[in-house]
Design a protein around this motif. Sequence first.
Motif, PDB file in Angstrom:
ATOM      1  N   GLU A 197     -62.028  -6.794  61.931  1.00 43.26           N
ATOM      2  CA  GLU A 197     -62.505  -7.891  62.780  1.00 43.26           C
ATOM      3  C   GLU A 197     -61.403  -8.924  62.989  1.00 43.26           C
ATOM      4  O   GLU A 197     -61.221  -9.427  64.099  1.00 43.26           O
ATOM      5  N   ARG A 240     -67.786  -9.048  77.649  1.00 43.04           N
ATOM      6  CA  ARG A 240     -67.669  -7.608  77.409  1.00 43.04           C
ATOM      7  C   ARG A 240     -66.393  -7.054  78.028  1.00 43.04           C
ATOM      8  O   ARG A 240     -65.699  -6.221  77.440  1.00 43.04           O
ATOM      9  N   ARG A 253     -75.845 -13.492  73.384  1.00 48.63           N
ATOM     10  CA  ARG A 253     -75.377 -12.139  73.640  1.00 48.63           C
ATOM     11  C   ARG A 253     -74.193 -12.177  74.597  1.00 48.63           C
ATOM     12  O   ARG A 253     -74.165 -12.977  75.522  1.00 48.63           O
ATOM     13  N   LYS A 290     -63.467  -8.071  75.958  1.00 44.39           N
ATOM     14  CA  LYS A 290     -63.379  -7.279  74.740  1.00 44.39           C
ATOM     15  C   LYS A 290     -62.690  -5.951  75.006  1.00 44.39           C
ATOM     16  O   LYS A 290     -61.852  -5.486  74.213  1.00 44.39           O
ATOM     17  N   SER A 310     -66.308 -10.484  66.229  1.00 49.93           N
ATOM     18  CA  SER A 310     -66.825 -10.184  67.557  1.00 49.93           C
ATOM     19  C   SER A 310     -68.226 -10.781  67.694  1.00 49.93           C
ATOM     20  O   SER A 310     -68.904 -11.069  66.700  1.00 49.93           O
ATOM     21  N   GLN A 311     -68.674 -10.955  68.935  1.00 52.35           N
ATOM     22  CA  GLN A 311     -70.009 -11.512  69.155  1.00 52.35           C
ATOM     23  C   GLN A 311     -71.099 -10.578  68.641  1.00 52.35           C
ATOM     24  O   GLN A 311     -72.182 -11.033  68.265  1.00 52.35           O
ATOM     25  N   GLU A 312     -70.815  -9.274  68.617  1.00 49.73           N
ATOM     26  CA  GLU A 312     -71.799  -8.321  68.089  1.00 49.73           C
ATOM     27  C   GLU A 312     -71.976  -8.493  66.586  1.00 49.73           C
ATOM     28  O   GLU A 312     -73.070  -8.264  66.052  1.00 49.73           O
ATOM     29  N   LYS A 313     -70.917  -8.894  65.900  1.00 55.00           N
ATOM     30  CA  LYS A 313     -70.948  -9.005  64.441  1.00 55.00           C
ATOM     31  C   LYS A 313     -71.472 -10.361  63.973  1.00 55.00           C
ATOM     32  O   LYS A 313     -71.922 -10.509  62.829  1.00 55.00           O
TER      33      LYS A 313
END
Length: 257
Positions: free
Chosen positions: A206, A38, A32, A41, A167-170
Amino acid sequence: MPFYKDPKINEEMYEEHVRADLNHWVRKLLQRPGLVERTSKVIQTKVNDKIIPQKVHTVITATVKGLIKSVVFGLEYVPNSPTIYGISLRERDLKAQSLLTKYRKVAAAEGAGTGAGGFTLAVADFPALIVIKMKFLFELAHIYGFSTEDYRERLFLLYVFQLAFSSQEKRPELYNVILNWDKNIANWPVEKESLQQVNWEQFQREYRDAIDFRKTLQLIPGLGIIVGAWANYGLLDDLGIVGINCYRMRILGGVKL
């Protein structure tokens, strides 16, 4: 000396090393985002929206759309080199490392050349770098024994491309698609109807958002020639690590976390 070159390690031991390496890579890939990530980003988003000219975004959008169409529906990127069968994973990794070394140099040289030409050529570097990346991935597929004559293998490359610059979320979503690829494509048609499953607009956003500080600096007068080479080398290296590990996962049947 990298362990894949150690003659004392037999193939079974080598695969165990690779599994451990994959395990570490996946954990890092899926971790995470922390405070630094963060914050980065947020800054990156502001850079994309406020600093990078709209002309750059327009070029990237058009290039990515064209890339998707040419990769999936055409055969222009399919390399002349044959698909390699019947060799060990260690031999494939050695060939892949050699290929990555070659393409890192190509990308760096291209970045230095366009970086020396000011803003106009720096903008032109974005589509040129995408072409270099895709040529690398197509050759990589053949090294690991997967023929890009099959559109489903070309589609796999687009997912690998996405994973490398998402992204790290994706990443978890894309990783799971790649992890279960061979199970999923067994039910896919040999024709291209399944392309509707892919969110192409997400792909495009992305990749645009992945234009990080390295590439932004290339647009600054006086820094282009150095930054262009450095940025392109690093971005190709990022793609190479993801691509090699994705094919290792397919050959070894995934990873156990």
